[in-house]
Structures are given as C-alpha cells and as structure tokens.
Motif scaffolding. Sequence first.
Motif, mmCIF file in Angstrom:
data_model
loop_
_atom_site.group_PDB
_atom_site.id
_atom_site.type_symbol
_atom_site.label_atom_id
_atom_site.label_comp_id
_atom_site.label_asym_id
_atom_site.label_seq_id
_atom_site.Cartn_x
_atom_site.Cartn_y
_atom_site.Cartn_z
ATOM 1 N N ILE A 1 34.040 39.873 -77.722
ATOM 2 C CA ILE A 1 34.317 38.385 -78.694
ATOM 3 C C ILE A 1 35.605 37.904 -78.733
ATOM 4 O O ILE A 1 35.717 36.813 -79.114
ATOM 5 C CB ILE A 1 34.039 39.125 -80.055
ATOM 6 C CG1 ILE A 1 32.445 40.138 -79.861
ATOM 7 C CG2 ILE A 1 34.131 38.462 -81.170
ATOM 8 C CD1 ILE A 1 31.665 39.133 -79.762
ATOM 9 N N ALA A 2 36.768 38.094 -78.737
ATOM 10 C CA ALA A 2 37.889 37.436 -78.807
ATOM 11 C C ALA A 2 38.427 37.320 -77.400
ATOM 12 O O ALA A 2 37.837 35.405 -77.207
ATOM 13 C CB ALA A 2 39.558 38.605 -79.132
ATOM 14 N N CYS A 3 37.739 37.367 -75.811
ATOM 15 C CA CYS A 3 37.894 36.584 -75.335
ATOM 16 C C CYS A 3 36.767 35.871 -74.556
ATOM 17 O O CYS A 3 36.980 34.378 -74.301
ATOM 18 C CB CYS A 3 37.868 37.381 -73.755
ATOM 19 S SG CYS A 3 39.494 38.332 -73.921
ATOM 20 N N ARG A 4 35.750 35.907 -75.415
ATOM 21 C CA ARG A 4 34.568 34.632 -74.292
ATOM 22 C C ARG A 4 34.469 33.814 -75.723
ATOM 23 O O ARG A 4 34.588 33.823 -76.748
ATOM 24 C CB ARG A 4 33.742 35.664 -74.416
ATOM 25 C CG ARG A 4 32.023 34.914 -74.822
ATOM 26 C CD ARG A 4 31.383 34.719 -72.813
ATOM 27 N NE ARG A 4 30.805 33.887 -72.087
ATOM 28 C CZ ARG A 4 30.506 33.417 -71.557
ATOM 29 N NH1 ARG A 4 30.914 33.778 -70.525
ATOM 30 N NH2 ARG A 4 29.021 32.636 -71.565
ATOM 31 N N SER A 5 34.734 32.658 -75.050
ATOM 32 C CA SER A 5 35.100 30.961 -75.449
ATOM 33 C C SER A 5 33.433 30.633 -75.627
ATOM 34 O O SER A 5 33.761 29.752 -76.793
ATOM 35 C CB SER A 5 36.237 30.129 -75.389
ATOM 36 O OG SER A 5 36.520 30.411 -74.092
ATOM 37 N N ASN A 6 33.187 30.466 -74.936
ATOM 38 C CA ASN A 6 31.784 30.205 -74.609
ATOM 39 C C ASN A 6 30.601 31.194 -76.002
ATOM 40 O O ASN A 6 30.151 31.463 -75.974
ATOM 41 C CB ASN A 6 30.986 30.307 -73.553
ATOM 42 C CG ASN A 6 29.316 29.059 -73.023
ATOM 43 O OD1 ASN A 6 28.730 28.913 -74.096
ATOM 44 N ND2 ASN A 6 29.577 29.109 -71.583
ATOM 45 N N ASP A 7 30.265 29.876 -76.324
ATOM 46 C CA ASP A 7 29.213 30.446 -78.152
ATOM 47 C C ASP A 7 27.386 31.351 -76.925
ATOM 48 O O ASP A 7 26.947 32.033 -77.809
ATOM 49 C CB ASP A 7 28.741 29.562 -78.804
ATOM 50 C CG ASP A 7 30.260 28.963 -79.862
ATOM 51 O OD1 ASP A 7 30.256 30.046 -80.114
ATOM 52 O OD2 ASP A 7 30.141 28.279 -80.919
ATOM 53 N N ASP A 8 27.471 30.614 -76.282
ATOM 54 C CA ASP A 8 26.171 30.931 -74.917
ATOM 55 C C ASP A 8 26.329 32.226 -74.435
ATOM 56 O O ASP A 8 26.327 32.594 -73.687
ATOM 57 C CB ASP A 8 25.645 29.651 -74.776
ATOM 58 C CG ASP A 8 24.076 30.112 -74.004
ATOM 59 O OD1 ASP A 8 23.107 31.155 -74.522
ATOM 60 O OD2 ASP A 8 23.560 29.213 -72.778
ATOM 61 N N SER A 9 26.223 33.342 -75.445
ATOM 62 C CA SER A 9 26.946 34.462 -74.839
ATOM 63 C C SER A 9 26.320 35.414 -76.266
ATOM 64 O O SER A 9 25.823 35.487 -77.003
ATOM 65 C CB SER A 9 28.305 34.936 -75.566
ATOM 66 O OG SER A 9 28.867 33.676 -75.187
ATOM 67 N N ALA A 10 26.700 36.881 -75.095
ATOM 68 C CA ALA A 10 25.545 37.845 -76.412
ATOM 69 C C ALA A 10 26.673 39.577 -76.162
ATOM 70 O O ALA A 10 26.806 39.934 -75.578
ATOM 71 C CB ALA A 10 24.144 38.497 -76.707
ATOM 72 N N LEU A 11 26.991 39.720 -77.424
ATOM 73 C CA LEU A 11 26.897 41.538 -76.987
ATOM 74 C C LEU A 11 25.896 42.097 -77.153
ATOM 75 O O LEU A 11 25.287 42.715 -78.826
ATOM 76 C CB LEU A 11 28.071 41.928 -78.480
ATOM 77 C CG LEU A 11 28.972 43.356 -78.570
ATOM 78 C CD1 LEU A 11 29.504 43.603 -77.150
ATOM 79 C CD2 LEU A 11 29.697 43.302 -79.570
ATOM 80 N N VAL A 12 25.514 43.020 -76.411
ATOM 81 C CA VAL A 12 24.542 45.008 -76.463
ATOM 82 C C VAL A 12 25.091 45.559 -76.891
ATOM 83 O O VAL A 12 26.087 46.259 -76.523
ATOM 84 C CB VAL A 12 23.466 44.387 -75.419
ATOM 85 C CG1 VAL A 12 23.295 46.408 -75.714
ATOM 86 C CG2 VAL A 12 22.210 43.425 -75.268
#
Length: 467
Positions: free
Chosen positions: A386-397
């Motif tokens: 969450i801290a590293c990924r700056s693109n909003d089109d992302s998902a954490l399972v």
Amino acid sequence: MSETVQDKVDFLVIANRLPVDRKVDDDGNVSWQSSPGGLVTALEPVMQRKGGAWIGWHGAPDEVVDPFHHDGYDIHPVPLSAQEVEEYYEGFSNATLWPLYHDCVVEPVFHREWWDAYQKVNKRFAEQAAEQAAEGATVWVQDYQLTLVPMYLRQMRPDLRIGFFLHIPFPPIELYSRLPWREELVEGLLGADLVGFQTPGAAANFLRLAKRRPGVTTSRGKAHTRDGRDVIVRDFPISIDSRGFHELATSEKVQAEADKLREDLGNPETIIFGVDRLDYTKGLRQRIRAVGELFKEGKLDPDEVVFLQLATPSRERVEEYKILRDDINLLVGQINSKVGTIARRALVYRNKSVPRDVLAAMYQVADLMLVTPVRDGMNLVAKEYIACRSNDDSALVLSEFAGAARELKQAYMVNPYDIDGMKATIMQALTDSPKVKARKMRSMRRQVFDKTIDVWADDFLTELEGR
Ligand code: ADP
Ligand code: G6P
C-alpha cells in the motif's frame, strides 16, 4: 552521535536477530547481509531514530563477534554454539513455539533438551542486557524466542523498565495448554512492566492464561502479580516506515528498475505479485494452487497475465520448511508445464531474497498483490504494498487470518483455506471498476500513512516510560 560503542546505554532492544546477518562462505570469506523478516524491517528505523543498543544473535554459529557501531546505534552480538542453534533456535523457537503460536498449522514438536537450551540462551541474552543497561534504563525485549528474558532480567536488574512485544500471534488457551512449559513462559512474560501484542484477541488470550497463575489476578488490560506489580497487557499493531517505502518506490532509480522489470516479464497487461519468507504460515500452497487453477481454466490468460512470486529461504534446516520448499517447487513446475509457453511462463517463481529497491520496484509494477497467510501476527508485506504502489488502479487480496486484516479493512478479504472463494475474489479484484479499486486503495493508504512505525514505537514507549 559517537561512532564508538558506548559502555552503558539508556535504551536497549533485545531480539534474537540483529538487523545484519553474518555469512561465512566455504572459503571462510565473511560478509554481512540484511536479516530476513518483519521484526528487522520494523525495528531498524526505530533504532536509527532513537539510538541506543541492539542485542542479538549475528546468525553464524560458534563465532564470537565484537560489538560495533551501525547506522546510529550499537550492536552487541550474542554468540550461539552450533548445538544451541539447533536446540534453542531451530528446535524450541521454530519447531515448538512457532507452529504452536500459529494455530498448530503444523504439529509442534516438544523436546526436553530443547527447553533446557531455550532457558540457557534466554539467560545469556538477559545477562548481556543487564551488563549494557544504565541505571533505570528502558529495555525492550522482542518476540517468542526470548519469552523468559523479562523474568530473568527483572531478577538481575529490578531498576530497569522492561517492555516485551510479541510479533507473532498468541494462541487461544486450548492450544497453548499443550505446551509442557506453559507456566514458565507465562511467568517469563510477567517479568515485564508492559507486554504488547499485535491484536486485542492475542492480548486477551494471554490475560486468560495469566489469571490462572497462583497469586495473579487480572483486570481490564492489566495483570497484578504476586510481588505486587501491575503488568499492562495491550495490543500495539506494528507498522512500517511508510514514507521511507513510498519515497524509495517513487524515486527515479526504482521507477527505472520497475520499467525494466515489466519488460523482463514480457510487458504483460497484468502483474500479480506475492512475496514472503518461505514459511508454511504464509499460505503459499493454497495461493499458488488458486492462481494455477485460474490459468488452467482459462480465466487468466498467460499471454496477458504473469504471476510473480518471491519466497525468501528461511529456517532451511527445520524439517517442515524443507518439505514446504520441495512442495512449492513441485507445484510451480506442474503449473508451468501445463500453462504458458517456453518463452513465457505463467508463474515466475524465485526462491531468493532481493534488495529493498528491487522489492519496491516489484510493488510498483504489481497490479494485484496476494497476501494470503493461514495465520500471521501482522504481515508487513501488505502494508509495504500500500505504501509503495502509487497507482490507484491496484488491489490487495488479504487473508482474514493476518493481523493486518483488522486495519486494512478495505482489502479484498479471503479465507485462504477456501480455494474456490479465493479464486472468485482474485477475479473480482481484477475486474472491479477503477473507481471501486481507487476508493479502497485511498482508504488503505490513509491507514498506512497515519499509523506508521514511529507511531507504534512512540505508543509503546510512552506507555512503558509512563510506568
Ligand atoms: P515475517 O515477519 O513473518 O517474515 P512480514 O510480512 O511481517 O512477515 O515481514 C516480511 C518482511 O521481509 C517484509 O519487510 C518483506 O519486505 C521482507 N521480505 C520478504 N520476502 C522478501 C524477499 N524475497 N526479498 C526481500 N525482502 C523480503
Ligand atoms: C518473523 C519473526 C521474527 C524473525 C523473522 C525471521 O518476523 O517474528 O522474530 O526474526 O520472522 O525469521 P528468522 O528465524 O530468520 O529470524
């Protein structure tokens, strides 16, 4: 700050691991590497900020290493013989306590010789701390390998303020009660002034056990000991240096690394990513099976999607870890032999550790992050993504059995034992609208940037120092 090692310090951390690990190769060449695992990731920035001393094992058996100064604090290596590594570290810590505390997902092994070694080594850590601590110093003991240290240390140095933090889960009483030395370990922790856990449930489990000790009573969040002390028992969910990770991930160097990585993976439309220590608690078997089935069923197209999984070798001489390594190699081979092409594998698996900047680049390119432990105290990988990924089109399972699930409520939550459920959630996370995903990512980002590792350390130490 002084570059020489201080004689006595006001602030001490004691952990089995030091932040750096001494490796000696077959030709006797020595090198120092970053140590594996979440404890070191979390505590390193705390020590860089606060200074003081870190007492711990340097990772090489049968070697005595002099204290040294490192990154703004002192390091005091504690020696362990090869037999102690086998009995205290691989044995009692990692074949008895680790599985017992992780819901017995593999069978814990009980050996009396291991218990003897555990007591002996815990005493050595306590003695080393008693020597280094200034009058009235604050000593912060870390994790399941050192449960007896608070009690030993209080006997040696009643003037100290002693905190203990458990980085892993604390099991329900019904499971914990199997341990032949359950009373001794509870007494060990009651030597502290403050005992911290990752979740309120873990703190409650410990209080239930403490209440069973003769002469000990408990009230909300406190145990009153036979010798008239109050021990505070509370949850302190651990975190990461969120800004540090974010700055690294958005640096030019890491962006360039990310571009290269995407290209090396064949510029797929979607990159799915997992990174863990190779540990049976991380749910790797279930995760790889779920993604493998999605490829085999054609729901994921290997021309468009790549699953990149890193697994750092860990505790390699412990039996269950050897079995896991072989199982995963087999599983990955089976999947890749059926899906993808020779030129393009569906599943890219690496059994190695990578430097922090490479890891940050991997988080940056990961459209979907899979964090699916069958049990985990917290799980920092979820927060790092969450801290590293700056693109909003992302998902954490995220597994509902990770401590992080209490905080990252907007993640796509899964029960890793339910393979079909996990497959459905992965597909939903890949196909949800950008708007839905962005809302989830923003909410989780707020959480991770609000509750950083500094907040965690300050909360714990303020509570401890207020005693
Ligand atoms: P644990 O403490 O059980 O290993 P966590 O998820 O809390 O689990 O912490 C793992 C830490 O180790 C994280 O900081 C993660 O970035 C790091 N890590 C895990 N695997 C690798 C790898 N292959 N290379 C580099 N770092 C890794
Ligand atoms: C987890 C434990 C730590 C441990 C780390 C790596 O994070 O909570 O105490 O240091 O795993 O494991 P290792 O056995 O290599 O120290």
